[in-house]
Design a protein around this motif. Sequence first.
Motif, PDB file in Angstrom:
ATOM      1  N   GLY A  47     -15.665  -5.294   0.459  1.00  0.00           N
ATOM      2  CA  GLY A  47     -15.217  -4.328  -0.541  1.00  0.00           C
ATOM      3  C   GLY A  47     -14.710  -3.007   0.004  1.00  0.00           C
ATOM      4  N   LYS A  48     -14.924  -2.744   1.290  1.00  0.00           N
ATOM      5  CA  LYS A  48     -14.455  -1.467   1.838  1.00  0.00           C
ATOM      6  C   LYS A  48     -12.950  -1.484   2.137  1.00  0.00           C
ATOM      7  CE  LYS A  48     -15.869  -2.738   6.549  1.00  0.00           C
ATOM      8  NZ  LYS A  48     -16.874  -2.501   7.589  1.00  0.00           N
ATOM      9  N   ASP A  49     -12.334  -2.660   2.046  1.00  0.00           N
ATOM     10  CA  ASP A  49     -10.898  -2.742   2.294  1.00  0.00           C
ATOM     11  C   ASP A  49     -10.119  -2.048   1.188  1.00  0.00           C
ATOM     12  OD1 ASP A  49      -8.818  -4.358   4.068  1.00  0.00           O
ATOM     13  OD2 ASP A  49      -8.142  -4.466   1.994  1.00  0.00           O
ATOM     14  N   HIS A  50      -9.054  -1.330   1.536  1.00  0.00           N
ATOM     15  CA  HIS A  50      -8.339  -0.541   0.541  1.00  0.00           C
ATOM     16  C   HIS A  50      -7.522  -1.401  -0.421  1.00  0.00           C
ATOM     17  CE1 HIS A  50      -4.985  -0.862   3.494  1.00  0.00           C
ATOM     18  NE2 HIS A  50      -4.202  -0.704   2.433  1.00  0.00           N
ATOM     19  N   PHE A  51      -7.369  -2.691  -0.132  1.00  0.00           N
ATOM     20  CA  PHE A  51      -6.690  -3.587  -1.062  1.00  0.00           C
ATOM     21  C   PHE A  51      -7.657  -4.175  -2.106  1.00  0.00           C
ATOM     22  CE2 PHE A  51      -3.380  -3.883   2.278  1.00  0.00           C
ATOM     23  CZ  PHE A  51      -2.251  -3.664   1.485  1.00  0.00           C
ATOM     24  N   ILE A  52      -8.945  -3.890  -1.960  1.00  0.00           N
ATOM     25  CA  ILE A  52      -9.946  -4.514  -2.832  1.00  0.00           C
ATOM     26  C   ILE A  52     -10.674  -3.444  -3.646  1.00  0.00           C
ATOM     27  CG2 ILE A  52     -12.088  -5.862  -2.880  1.00  0.00           C
ATOM     28  CD1 ILE A  52     -11.001  -7.333  -0.384  1.00  0.00           C
ATOM     29  N   GLU A  53     -10.615  -3.565  -4.964  1.00  0.00           N
ATOM     30  CA  GLU A  53     -11.252  -2.620  -5.873  1.00  0.00           C
ATOM     31  C   GLU A  53     -12.673  -3.059  -6.215  1.00  0.00           C
ATOM     32  OE1 GLU A  53     -11.583   0.831  -8.071  1.00  0.00           O
ATOM     33  OE2 GLU A  53      -9.915   0.215  -6.796  1.00  0.00           O
ATOM     34  N   SER A  87      -6.999  -3.794  -5.620  1.00  0.00           N
ATOM     35  CA  SER A  87      -6.491  -2.467  -5.955  1.00  0.00           C
ATOM     36  C   SER A  87      -5.001  -2.605  -6.199  1.00  0.00           C
ATOM     37  CB  SER A  87      -6.756  -1.487  -4.807  1.00  0.00           C
ATOM     38  OG  SER A  87      -6.063  -0.285  -5.030  1.00  0.00           O
ATOM     39  N   PHE A  88      -4.608  -2.567  -7.466  1.00  0.00           N
ATOM     40  CA  PHE A  88      -3.203  -2.856  -7.790  1.00  0.00           C
ATOM     41  C   PHE A  88      -2.260  -1.770  -7.289  1.00  0.00           C
ATOM     42  CE2 PHE A  88      -5.222  -5.876 -10.640  1.00  0.00           C
ATOM     43  CZ  PHE A  88      -4.407  -6.989 -10.434  1.00  0.00           C
ATOM     44  N   GLU A  89      -2.749  -0.556  -7.176  1.00  0.00           N
ATOM     45  CA  GLU A  89      -1.903   0.516  -6.638  1.00  0.00           C
ATOM     46  C   GLU A  89      -1.487   0.189  -5.204  1.00  0.00           C
ATOM     47  OE1 GLU A  89      -2.034   5.374  -5.874  1.00  0.00           O
ATOM     48  OE2 GLU A  89      -3.663   4.388  -6.964  1.00  0.00           O
ATOM     49  N   ALA A  90      -2.493  -0.218  -4.385  1.00  0.00           N
ATOM     50  CA  ALA A  90      -2.205  -0.567  -2.991  1.00  0.00           C
ATOM     51  C   ALA A  90      -1.396  -1.853  -2.912  1.00  0.00           C
ATOM     52  CB  ALA A  90      -3.515  -0.724  -2.216  1.00  0.00           C
ATOM     53  N   LEU A  91      -1.702  -2.807  -3.785  1.00  0.00           N
ATOM     54  CA  LEU A  91      -1.026  -4.104  -3.762  1.00  0.00           C
ATOM     55  C   LEU A  91       0.450  -3.978  -4.154  1.00  0.00           C
ATOM     56  CD1 LEU A  91      -2.378  -6.756  -2.996  1.00  0.00           C
ATOM     57  CD2 LEU A  91      -2.504  -7.348  -5.410  1.00  0.00           C
ATOM     58  N   LYS A 150       6.176  -3.792  -2.707  1.00  0.00           N
ATOM     59  CA  LYS A 150       7.435  -3.049  -2.635  1.00  0.00           C
ATOM     60  C   LYS A 150       7.980  -3.051  -1.213  1.00  0.00           C
ATOM     61  CE  LYS A 150       9.346   1.514  -3.819  1.00  0.00           C
ATOM     62  NZ  LYS A 150       8.994   2.888  -4.309  1.00  0.00           N
ATOM     63  N   GLU A 151       7.082  -2.863  -0.225  1.00  0.00           N
ATOM     64  CA  GLU A 151       7.496  -2.856   1.176  1.00  0.00           C
ATOM     65  C   GLU A 151       8.061  -4.209   1.600  1.00  0.00           C
ATOM     66  OE1 GLU A 151       4.058  -1.650   3.355  1.00  0.00           O
ATOM     67  OE2 GLU A 151       4.111   0.426   2.644  1.00  0.00           O
ATOM     68  N   LEU A 152       7.510  -5.290   1.007  1.00  0.00           N
ATOM     69  CA  LEU A 152       7.959  -6.647   1.353  1.00  0.00           C
ATOM     70  C   LEU A 152       9.090  -7.123   0.448  1.00  0.00           C
ATOM     71  CD1 LEU A 152       4.526  -8.451   2.006  1.00  0.00           C
ATOM     72  CD2 LEU A 152       6.100  -7.456   3.678  1.00  0.00           C
ATOM     73  N   ASN A 153       9.488  -6.237  -0.482  1.00  0.00           N
ATOM     74  CA  ASN A 153      10.561  -6.571  -1.428  1.00  0.00           C
ATOM     75  C   ASN A 153      10.212  -7.799  -2.273  1.00  0.00           C
ATOM     76  OD1 ASN A 153      13.045  -5.924  -2.600  1.00  0.00           O
ATOM     77  ND2 ASN A 153      14.151  -7.391  -1.307  1.00  0.00           N
ATOM     78  N   ILE A 154       8.950  -7.883  -2.659  1.00  0.00           N
ATOM     79  CA  ILE A 154       8.493  -8.986  -3.510  1.00  0.00           C
ATOM     80  C   ILE A 154       8.789  -8.659  -4.962  1.00  0.00           C
ATOM     81  CG2 ILE A 154       6.432 -10.194  -4.373  1.00  0.00           C
ATOM     82  CD1 ILE A 154       5.206  -9.846  -1.587  1.00  0.00           C
ATOM     83  N   LYS A 155       9.431  -9.589  -5.648  1.00  0.00           N
ATOM     84  CA  LYS A 155       9.762  -9.397  -7.065  1.00  0.00           C
ATOM     85  C   LYS A 155       8.722 -10.112  -7.928  1.00  0.00           C
ATOM     86  CE  LYS A 155      13.597  -7.405  -5.756  1.00  0.00           C
ATOM     87  NZ  LYS A 155      13.694  -5.920  -5.803  1.00  0.00           N
ATOM     88  N   TYR A 156       8.323  -9.461  -9.022  1.00  0.00           N
ATOM     89  CA  TYR A 156       7.340 -10.070  -9.928  1.00  0.00           C
ATOM     90  C   TYR A 156       7.471  -9.413 -11.301  1.00  0.00           C
ATOM     91  CZ  TYR A 156       4.828  -5.784  -8.718  1.00  0.00           C
ATOM     92  OH  TYR A 156       4.494  -4.465  -8.519  1.00  0.00           O
ATOM     93  N   LEU A 193      -0.292 -11.724  -8.276  1.00  0.00           N
ATOM     94  CA  LEU A 193      -1.493 -12.284  -7.646  1.00  0.00           C
ATOM     95  C   LEU A 193      -1.291 -13.726  -7.199  1.00  0.00           C
ATOM     96  CD1 LEU A 193      -4.409 -10.877  -9.852  1.00  0.00           C
ATOM     97  CD2 LEU A 193      -3.416  -9.948  -7.766  1.00  0.00           C
ATOM     98  N   LYS A 194      -0.298 -14.396  -7.766  1.00  0.00           N
ATOM     99  CA  LYS A 194      -0.064 -15.793  -7.404  1.00  0.00           C
ATOM    100  C   LYS A 194       0.945 -15.924  -6.254  1.00  0.00           C
ATOM    101  CE  LYS A 194      -1.087 -17.780 -11.952  1.00  0.00           C
ATOM    102  NZ  LYS A 194      -0.534 -18.475 -13.149  1.00  0.00           N
ATOM    103  N   HIS A 195       1.591 -14.822  -5.897  1.00  0.00           N
ATOM    104  CA  HIS A 195       2.617 -14.889  -4.860  1.00  0.00           C
ATOM    105  C   HIS A 195       1.988 -15.267  -3.520  1.00  0.00           C
ATOM    106  CE1 HIS A 195       6.008 -13.832  -2.313  1.00  0.00           C
ATOM    107  NE2 HIS A 195       6.751 -13.771  -3.416  1.00  0.00           N
TER     108      HIS A 195
END
Length: 611
Positions: free
Chosen positions: A486-492, A511-515, A520-526, A533-535
């Motif tokens: 849980g200490k990972d910044h991607f996990i709320e 953590s949806f803000e971090a996700l 965005k950095e990977l140019n993932i569209k959703y 979450l399924k990507h």
Amino acid sequence: MTSSEFHIVKKVRQQVVDGGDRAALKHKVNGAWCDISWSQFGQQMDAVSMALLAQGLSVQDKVGIYSNNMPKWTMADIGALQARVVTVPIYPTNTAEQSAYVIQNADVKVLFVGEQDQYDASVDIFEQCEQLELIVAMCDSIKLGDNSFSLSWDDFLKASEKNDADALSNEFEQRLADANLDDLVTLIYTSGTTGQPKGVMLDYANFASQLEGHVERLNLTKNDVSLCFLPLSHVFERAWTMFVLYTGATNAYLVDTMQVKDALGEVKPTVMCAVPRFYEKIFSAIHEKVSRASFVKKAMFTWAVNMGARIALCKQEQREPSYLLKRSHALADKLVLKKLRALLGGNITMMPCGGAKLDETIGRFFHALGLNVKLGYGMTETTATVSCWDEPAFNPDSIGTSMPGAQVKIGENNEILVRGPMVMRGYYKLPEETAKTFDEHGFLKTGDAGHFDDNGNLFITDRIKELMKTSGGKYIAPQVVEGTIGKDHFIEQIAVIADTRKFVSALIVPSFEALEEHAKELNIKYHDKVELLKHSQIVEMLEDRVAELQQNLAKFEQVKKFKLLPKAFSMEKGELTPTQKLRRKVINDRYQDEIDEMYDETGKSKPKPKK
């Protein structure tokens, strides 16, 4: 026996006399922080005492406080205590039904409410609470409606003017004179992860022992300013606030905890207590920002934190750092560490931490920044603190050494047992439950397993009542696994699943803000969170991070499979207690389908998604 000089009412009254125009309390009014002097504080709490006497409350009658943090919370609290009345805090997030249970069980006669939501809930349950006589609305903005059992704060205080002033004054003076350490201070209802909450009976001797121990262990003065943002309905912030008032320091009240970041910069507190999740979020936010920085800035950050860590280690081991290390640390502090401390206002000298185990990596990190986080261990039944990190030497992997007056030993099944003047009188109206909570020698059974090292440092290994047993017979301490991942910044949020299963799995709220920033950095569209979450790239990234985070766990403890959830666990849905602990049974029942998806009929995990 603890001296009566640590009777909180007597000491606060003396601070009122000594403090005069100096700030006792702070709060935000129309966007600006305003002071309430010790004299003004004293006038208000005396007025509350007189109004309660005018209402006809007897010695040790009960009043409830159902409110977010605000100065009037403490005015009502100390005002009631001066009249030898018992205060019963109720979490502001409680539903009407939950509040009704506490009010009825505690025999509350007067209920102070903070805001419109709590007032409306109180009006709805008034008729079913037989002993409840009056609701007092503490905020001027509350619309009272048409009923005969509600008063505004000002009208409640004025009610005493209709009585014989001399008689009331004499009664008040008599109650002050009769104050003793055997009186009950409060009933605090434990939020409980299962079943109905139990009212923990704490008396003045319990609080006095903690005040005495904290005076010996912590250096707080009248020049300190504490930011009060954890709920006052919880023993941690309540006991800390009493310590702040006892020492004559200033208490700044934050109503909206979502504004804590701004409040830190505005109030610039010197002390504040917080739970591990607060530190985890700051830790994650800093490391997330650094991860996106240039190579040079990353290198400078790593070097500066390393210099801070080496200085912190010197302090813990009580040895003098080298001249070169001192110079290097001074430069690191100027360039990096001081700026990071500014995130917390820049004036913090001490930060008590409690409520759960703080990951040792995070504890070390804050000390490397020069922030004196003091991890403690305790529970409502022990009036908060049983042990805490000592000063200056402490073991950051431990939960500190025993507080003065606390007898702590290890019993059967490595259970931590506590005896001493800080231990509760018992559970209100539950003699059988009380008896089961103590052993034959009068030691409180904490439900936590642990051990001492040769230097008297206490370590928690797991929560006995929450141990999960896999179908293979292996015991899992879920809080250890959850704290590691849980200490990972991607996990709320994370809830471990293992009981009766062949392997450990987990429900994870990212953590949806971090996700979303990562996507965005990977140019993932959703289109929405569910699709994100399924990507496959998101799933694989989180699988890799979870695998890396738990490398130091035993193989049988490691999460083999997890399910990502689009919505956070919440108190409103009954999945969290008011102190943010997981209600595991509710979560297991509500997410049964998601859990089943992580296991097939033979108990094996489903195959990983293809790349």
